[in-house]
Design a protein around this motif. Structure first.
Motif, PDB file in Angstrom:
ATOM      1  N   LEU A   1     -23.868 -81.318  37.576  1.00  0.00           N
ATOM      2  CA  LEU A   1     -23.497 -81.970  36.318  1.00  0.00           C
ATOM      3  C   LEU A   1     -22.014 -81.812  36.034  1.00  0.00           C
ATOM      4  N   ILE A   2     -21.472 -80.641  36.318  1.00  0.00           N
ATOM      5  CA  ILE A   2     -20.039 -80.414  36.105  1.00  0.00           C
ATOM      6  C   ILE A   2     -19.219 -81.347  37.001  1.00  0.00           C
ATOM      7  N   MET A   3     -19.629 -81.481  38.252  1.00  0.00           N
ATOM      8  CA  MET A   3     -18.916 -82.376  39.170  1.00  0.00           C
ATOM      9  C   MET A   3     -18.978 -83.824  38.687  1.00  0.00           C
ATOM     10  N   LEU A   4     -20.159 -84.247  38.196  1.00  0.00           N
ATOM     11  CA  LEU A   4     -20.290 -85.619  37.703  1.00  0.00           C
ATOM     12  C   LEU A   4     -19.403 -85.854  36.485  1.00  0.00           C
ATOM     13  N   VAL A   5     -19.353 -84.886  35.584  1.00  0.00           N
ATOM     14  CA  VAL A   5     -18.539 -85.037  34.381  1.00  0.00           C
ATOM     15  C   VAL A   5     -17.062 -85.094  34.740  1.00  0.00           C
TER      16      VAL A   5
ATOM     17  N   VAL B   1     -14.375 -92.435  30.901  1.00  0.00           N
ATOM     18  CA  VAL B   1     -13.907 -92.418  29.512  1.00  0.00           C
ATOM     19  C   VAL B   1     -12.458 -92.903  29.430  1.00  0.00           C
ATOM     20  N   GLN B   2     -11.600 -92.440  30.335  1.00  0.00           N
ATOM     21  CA  GLN B   2     -10.211 -92.886  30.355  1.00  0.00           C
ATOM     22  C   GLN B   2     -10.110 -94.382  30.615  1.00  0.00           C
ATOM     23  N   LEU B   3     -10.987 -94.902  31.479  1.00  0.00           N
ATOM     24  CA  LEU B   3     -10.988 -96.336  31.764  1.00  0.00           C
ATOM     25  C   LEU B   3     -11.350 -97.141  30.525  1.00  0.00           C
ATOM     26  N   VAL B   4     -12.366 -96.690  29.801  1.00  0.00           N
ATOM     27  CA  VAL B   4     -12.762 -97.397  28.580  1.00  0.00           C
ATOM     28  C   VAL B   4     -11.640 -97.370  27.549  1.00  0.00           C
ATOM     29  N   ILE B   5     -10.993 -96.215  27.388  1.00  0.00           N
ATOM     30  CA  ILE B   5      -9.875 -96.117  26.440  1.00  0.00           C
ATOM     31  C   ILE B   5      -8.744 -97.052  26.854  1.00  0.00           C
TER      32      ILE B   5
ATOM     33  N   PHE C   1     -15.524 -85.758  37.786  1.00  0.00           N
ATOM     34  CA  PHE C   1     -15.059 -86.790  38.708  1.00  0.00           C
ATOM     35  C   PHE C   1     -15.548 -88.191  38.368  1.00  0.00           C
ATOM     36  N   ILE C   2     -16.542 -88.328  37.508  1.00  0.00           N
ATOM     37  CA  ILE C   2     -17.039 -89.650  37.133  1.00  0.00           C
ATOM     38  C   ILE C   2     -16.957 -89.860  35.620  1.00  0.00           C
TER      39      ILE C   2
END
Length: 321
Positions: free
Chosen positions: A42-46, A54-58, A48-49
């Motif tokens: 879960l940490i890796m998914l948060v 989130v940055q892409l949406v912003i 690296f994905i």
């Protein structure tokens, strides 16, 4: 000899307070162990994905161009990027070409992959090993390398395809370009994409076919069922769930294909007439320098893929219930 009364030897009756209440719900413990095992993933998914998404949406709600790349603060412009993208005819043309290429590639991949998997169940050990090694070699080859090799095969002057067609038809195909015309360009792209995706479908389907009981197939054969009838009525229900997962994965992968299209365009395709959605995002973001519009296109593509995946997953869950 002394006898012990029955009342003295019997165990004491439990008190009403200690008796389990069947109507009282049992208190379930939180599954800490599975959560602890999933935590690293879960940490890796948060990291690296999730965070890049989130940055892409912003970014898609900002004016983010070359000035912002070199340090200028981005300006929030709301949904202007989405309005500009959705009202651009080029975006819809590129999306339509991408969907058409995806449909052709997915259908060809699924049909050929399942056919090869069924064929492998009928082969002997030596031939099955040879087919498996061939599939592994095709699967292990990087997409860019495979595209370059196929580009040589369809080369204008020295390509194998033009030479074979010249020998078969008696007409001179030497000098014919398969990448200039958009229709033949996408035909070559579909061949390359399908060729690279077949091994995954074939191996997955072959593994699922090994779970079909031989006794059921033998009973159906004794009852007079032909090969197609056995596959449709007996084998296909065992493969339905795995085929649905493979279908969703192939749609996701083929709709956002990038390396094969970009490499073919570099070899000889006309970029303006052969862009797919993946290459179009790269062109808008990097070549034009408009990262905000590129982010908006990426978010739209993510929404489309989530909608497709959600529909098929919901369908699969309903069938299992």
């Amino acid at each position: 000899m002394t006898t012990i009364p029955a009342e003295a030897s019997a165990p004491p009756a439990p008190s009403p307070e200690s008796r389990p209440d069947p109507e009282r719900p049992k208190k379930r413990r939180f599954p800490w162990a599975p959560l602890a095992l999933l935590t690293p993933a879960l940490i890796m998914l948060v990291v690296f994905i999730g965070w890049p998404l989130v940055q892409l949406v912003i970014m898609s709600f900002q004016e983010f161009g070359r000035a912002q790349i070199f340090g200028a603060p981005p300006e929030f412009i709301g949904i202007d990027n989405y309005v500009a993208v959705l009202t651009d005819p080029e975006f819809w043309a590129v999306l339509g070409r991408s969907v058409a290429l995806c449909v052709v590639s997915v259908i060809a991949t699924m049909l050929l992959g399942v056919a090869i998997a069924v064929m492998m169940t009928k082969l002997g050990t030596v031939m099955r090993t040879a087919v498996s090694v061939s599939l592994l070699l095709a699967w292990a080859m990087p997409a860019l390398t495979a595209t370059i090799v196929w580009g040589w095969i369809f080369d204008t002057q020295y390509g194998l395809v033009n030479y074979v067609l010249t020998q078969i038809t008696g007409e001179n195909w030497i000098g014919h370009s398969w990448l200039i015309d958009p229709t033949s360009f996408y035909a070559v792209a579909a061949i390359i994409i399908t060729w690279g995706a077949i091994p995954f479908v074939a191996f997955s389907t072959y593994a699922a076919l090994s779970q079909v009981p031989d006794e059921v197939l033998e009973a159906a054969s004794l009852d007079g069922a032909g090969g197609l009838a056995r596959f449709r009525l007996i084998v296909f229900p065992y493969l339905r769930s795995i085929l649905l997962v493979l279908l969703v994965l192939q749609v996701i992968w083929d709709l956002r294909v990038f390396a094969q299209i970009y490499a073919l365009q570099s070899i000889g395709g006309v970029r303006a007439e052969t862009n797919t959605i993946g290459v179009y995002i790269y062109s808008v973001s990097m070549a034009s320098g408009d990262l905000g519009a590129g982010g908006a296109i990426s978010v739209i593509l993510v929404v489309i893929l989530l909608a497709i995946s959600g529909y098929w997953i919901r369908t699969m869950l309903k069938e299992e219930q």
